[in-house]
Scaffold this active site. Structure first.
Site, PDB file in Angstrom:
ATOM      1  N   HIS A  24      -6.700 -12.059 -34.419  1.00 11.71           N
ATOM      2  CA  HIS A  24      -5.534 -11.477 -33.756  1.00 11.71           C
ATOM      3  C   HIS A  24      -5.452  -9.955 -33.842  1.00 11.71           C
ATOM      4  CE1 HIS A  24      -3.971 -11.647 -37.909  1.00 11.71           C
ATOM      5  NE2 HIS A  24      -3.169 -10.668 -37.547  1.00 11.71           N
TER       6      HIS A  24
HETATM    7  C1  UD1 Z   1       1.935  -8.540 -36.325  1.00  6.34           C
HETATM    8  C2  UD1 Z   1       1.615  -7.387 -37.255  1.00  6.34           C
HETATM    9  C3  UD1 Z   1       0.246  -7.601 -37.875  1.00  6.34           C
HETATM   10  C4  UD1 Z   1       0.155  -8.958 -38.544  1.00  6.34           C
HETATM   11  C5  UD1 Z   1       0.573 -10.041 -37.577  1.00  6.34           C
HETATM   12  C6  UD1 Z   1       0.651 -11.348 -38.317  1.00  6.34           C
HETATM   13  C7  UD1 Z   1       2.586  -5.248 -36.559  1.00  6.34           C
HETATM   14  C8  UD1 Z   1       2.300  -3.903 -35.977  1.00  6.34           C
HETATM   15  N1  UD1 Z   1       1.572  -6.110 -36.537  1.00  6.34           N
HETATM   16  O1  UD1 Z   1       0.974  -8.502 -35.288  1.00  6.34           O
HETATM   17  O2  UD1 Z   1       0.016  -6.605 -38.869  1.00  6.34           O
HETATM   18  O3  UD1 Z   1      -1.167  -9.159 -38.967  1.00  6.34           O
HETATM   19  O4  UD1 Z   1       1.867  -9.760 -37.041  1.00  6.34           O
HETATM   20  O5  UD1 Z   1       0.556 -12.449 -37.497  1.00  6.34           O
HETATM   21  O6  UD1 Z   1       3.669  -5.491 -37.028  1.00  6.34           O
HETATM   22  N2  UD1 Z   1       4.083 -13.309 -29.788  1.00  6.34           N
HETATM   23  C9  UD1 Z   1       4.525 -14.530 -29.355  1.00  6.34           C
HETATM   24  N3  UD1 Z   1       5.344 -15.255 -30.177  1.00  6.34           N
HETATM   25  C10 UD1 Z   1       5.735 -14.821 -31.397  1.00  6.34           C
HETATM   26  C11 UD1 Z   1       5.285 -13.565 -31.816  1.00  6.34           C
HETATM   27  C12 UD1 Z   1       4.456 -12.817 -31.023  1.00  6.34           C
HETATM   28  O7  UD1 Z   1       4.200 -14.979 -28.262  1.00  6.34           O
HETATM   29  O8  UD1 Z   1       6.467 -15.543 -32.094  1.00  6.34           O
HETATM   30  C13 UD1 Z   1       3.157 -12.540 -28.923  1.00  6.34           C
HETATM   31  C14 UD1 Z   1       3.861 -11.576 -27.968  1.00  6.34           C
HETATM   32  O9  UD1 Z   1       3.140 -11.559 -26.780  1.00  6.34           O
HETATM   33  C15 UD1 Z   1       3.684 -10.231 -28.664  1.00  6.34           C
HETATM   34  C16 UD1 Z   1       2.354 -10.390 -29.374  1.00  6.34           C
HETATM   35  O10 UD1 Z   1       2.290 -11.765 -29.754  1.00  6.34           O
HETATM   36  O11 UD1 Z   1       3.712  -9.152 -27.779  1.00  6.34           O
HETATM   37  C17 UD1 Z   1       2.203  -9.521 -30.589  1.00  6.34           C
HETATM   38  O12 UD1 Z   1       3.276  -9.726 -31.527  1.00  6.34           O
HETATM   39  P1  UD1 Z   1       3.678  -8.557 -32.558  1.00  6.34           P
HETATM   40  O13 UD1 Z   1       4.649  -9.073 -33.528  1.00  6.34           O
HETATM   41  O14 UD1 Z   1       4.024  -7.306 -31.820  1.00  6.34           O
HETATM   42  O15 UD1 Z   1       2.325  -8.229 -33.275  1.00  6.34           O
HETATM   43  P2  UD1 Z   1       1.250  -9.215 -33.915  1.00  6.34           P
HETATM   44  O16 UD1 Z   1      -0.016  -9.071 -33.137  1.00  6.34           O
HETATM   45  O17 UD1 Z   1       1.846 -10.564 -34.086  1.00  6.34           O
HETATM   46  N1  UDP Z   2      -1.636 -18.965 -41.178  1.00  7.26           N
HETATM   47  C1  UDP Z   2      -1.015 -20.169 -40.822  1.00  7.26           C
HETATM   48  N2  UDP Z   2      -1.348 -20.754 -39.637  1.00  7.26           N
HETATM   49  C2  UDP Z   2      -2.277 -20.230 -38.793  1.00  7.26           C
HETATM   50  C3  UDP Z   2      -2.915 -19.013 -39.166  1.00  7.26           C
HETATM   51  C4  UDP Z   2      -2.548 -18.400 -40.355  1.00  7.26           C
HETATM   52  O1  UDP Z   2      -0.212 -20.692 -41.579  1.00  7.26           O
HETATM   53  O2  UDP Z   2      -2.528 -20.827 -37.732  1.00  7.26           O
HETATM   54  C5  UDP Z   2      -1.226 -18.320 -42.446  1.00  7.26           C
HETATM   55  C6  UDP Z   2      -2.346 -17.940 -43.385  1.00  7.26           C
HETATM   56  O3  UDP Z   2      -2.685 -19.010 -44.238  1.00  7.26           O
HETATM   57  C7  UDP Z   2      -1.739 -16.783 -44.147  1.00  7.26           C
HETATM   58  C8  UDP Z   2      -0.858 -16.101 -43.120  1.00  7.26           C
HETATM   59  O4  UDP Z   2      -0.630 -17.089 -42.089  1.00  7.26           O
HETATM   60  O5  UDP Z   2      -0.921 -17.266 -45.206  1.00  7.26           O
HETATM   61  C9  UDP Z   2      -1.568 -14.903 -42.561  1.00  7.26           C
HETATM   62  O6  UDP Z   2      -0.944 -14.480 -41.396  1.00  7.26           O
HETATM   63  P1  UDP Z   2      -1.697 -13.626 -40.285  1.00  7.26           P
HETATM   64  O7  UDP Z   2      -3.146 -13.901 -40.299  1.00  7.26           O
HETATM   65  O8  UDP Z   2      -0.957 -13.881 -39.024  1.00  7.26           O
HETATM   66  O9  UDP Z   2      -1.361 -12.134 -40.724  1.00  7.26           O
HETATM   67  P2  UDP Z   2      -2.143 -11.041 -41.619  1.00  7.26           P
HETATM   68  O10 UDP Z   2      -2.348 -11.602 -42.958  1.00  7.26           O
HETATM   69  O11 UDP Z   2      -3.399 -10.686 -40.890  1.00  7.26           O
HETATM   70  O12 UDP Z   2      -1.205  -9.874 -41.600  1.00  7.26           O
END
Ligand code: UD1
Ligand code: UDP
Length: 376
Positions: A207
């Site tokens: 992601h």
């Molecule tokens: C965010 C964090 C990242 C973290 C990740 C964990 C920031 C800058 N980034 O990235 O560090 O690793 O969360 O998963 O805060 N979306 C959905 N449903 C949801 C949430 C998001 O569809 O419930 C989609 C939307 O299109 C959105 C995109 O995901 O624009 C990105 O979501 P966003 O929270 O901005 O950043 P992440 O890539 O999730």
């Molecule tokens: N995780 C989860 N389901 C998934 C993918 C990840 O429960 O389908 C959990 C994973 O075990 C970890 C956390 O989500 O505890 C990590 O989140 P993510 O990878 O979204 O964020 P990051 O750690 O990169 O910020």
């Protein structure tokens, strides 16, 4: 400090929930008054609700429903919502987690309102300011009053940035507390059966913006992942950020690549526990595979978690090198450096953090050593 002080935890995104659960539980056991503010940065049931259920987190006292947007729009909505909330709730301490935009916004609002703050997972650095998380980490650490570090190298990063050592506590990793708590429930068999996977399989989660946000990056990554799937069947619980772009690049559900919705915490870690290999760009998954002893290939040029390489199963790879690295990892199995797992990743980080916070709320300046934790 007033009588019966209030601690607020600001949580917004999937990894925040996992890191906060042990801290909330331990503060509860010490009788501290507390509440969760959910910013709504993540809002899909499979990115949010399922974690509250799986981790036993209490219902938030408020949900700001900020949703998605550009960095500026999302951060602006977070700033406005959090300022209103803090003015209304008057917390004595705000606790933030990790490196997401909700964390950055909360720390800025605290600094402007003069509300003391604590950062869990302080001092991690990738030294790559092209990552939005790195910017969030640097700002958050520079503005926090209490800094909780998960691994020793964080202490030198903070010292180099001028953070006084008296603010910093090396407490271990609450994400690993959550893993330890879940361990008895982690059974790969039911989820393997439900997804129709064979006994030997690999898991991939992807992601990072650098991997999924442009068609070129997505194409390069998907080609490499499909090549891995010719060696071993893969399951890819797909983060919503990359869903469309990765599908356009050819990552579609098939018998050798199961592309599924994001999984709940227990289901996901069950799959990881039973996997022969994990391919990821997640921060947390690098740590979890280290503790579970599952080989992990991280498709990134750097990591803010080098301890997962020196003390764990993690290796950094480029997309081009991923297929060969997977072949080698599958042949070798988990090669954990002899000597140890990361210090203090022992399932007791939450209680350590809670003890420091509780003492701090009482105006108690017990040294970390006196509280049974290390500061250097
Ligand atoms: C965010 C964090 C990242 C973290 C990740 C964990 C920031 C800058 N980034 O990235 O560090 O690793 O969360 O998963 O805060 N979306 C959905 N449903 C949801 C949430 C998001 O569809 O419930 C989609 C939307 O299109 C959105 C995109 O995901 O624009 C990105 O979501 P966003 O929270 O901005 O950043 P992440 O890539 O999730
Ligand atoms: N995780 C989860 N389901 C998934 C993918 C990840 O429960 O389908 C959990 C994973 O075990 C970890 C956390 O989500 O505890 C990590 O989140 P993510 O990878 O979204 O964020 P990051 O750690 O990169 O910020």
């Amino acid at each position: 400090m007033r009588e019966n002080p209030l601690v607020l935890h600001v949580l917004g995104a999937r990894p925040n929930f996992v890191k906060a659960a042990p801290v909330v539980r331990a503060l509860g056991e010490l009788g501290v008054r507390q509440g969760i503010i959910h910013t709504g940065q993540h809002y899909d049931a499979l990115m949010s609700d399922v974690f509250f259920a799986d981790l036993g987190l209490p219902e938030p006292v408020a949900n700001l429903a900020v949703g998605s947007g550009t960095h500026a729009r999302q951060t602006a909505a977070l700033l406005v919502g959090l300022e209103d909330t803090f003015l209304e709730q008057s917390p004595d301490l705000v606790v933030v987690y990790g490196d997401v935009n909700s964390t950055l916004a909360a720390i800025l609002v605290c600094a402007k309102l003069g509300i003391p703050s604590a950062h869990v997972e302080a001092g991690l650095r990738s030294f790559d300011r092209g990552m939005p998380e790195e910017v969030n980490r640097i700002v958050t650490d520079s503005l926090s009053d209490l800094l909780f570090a998960t691994s020793p190298e964080a202490l030198s990063h903070l010292a180099a940035e001028g953070v006084p050592a008296s603010k910093v506590h090396l407490v271990g990793n609450p994400m690993i507390d959550s893993l330890f708590s879940a361990l008895p429930s982690l059974d790969p068999a039911p989820v393997v059966a439900r997804l129709g996977l064979p006994e030997r399989y690999a898991v991939a989660t992807l992601h990072r913006p650098a991997n999924v946000d442009t068609p070129e990056a997505a194409h390069e990554l998907v080609s490499a992942v499909l090549e891995v799937s010719r060696q071993i069947p893969l399951v890819v619980p797909i983060h919503p950020r990359g869903r469309t772009r990765l599908a356009e690049a050819g990552l579609v559900d098939s018998p050798s690549v199961r592309v599924v919705d994001p999984l709940g915490y227990v289901d996901f870690l069950s799959l990881v526990r039973g996997a022969a290999l994990v391919v990821t760009d997640s921060g947390g998954v690098q740590e979890e595979t280290t503790m579970l002893g599952v080989p992990c290939l991280t498709v990134r040029p750097n990591t803010e978690r080098p301890i997962t390489i020196t003390h764990g199963t993690n290796r950094l790879v480029t997309p081009a090198l991923l297929p060969a690295a997977a072949e080698k990892a599958l042949a070798d199995g988990a090669v954990t450096p002899s000597g140890s797992q990361p210090p203090l990743w022992d399932g007791a980080a939450g209680p350590r953090i809670a003890r420091v916070i509780s003492a701090w709320l009482k105006g108690d300046n017990l040294s970390p050593a006196a509280q049974g934790i290390r500061s250097e």
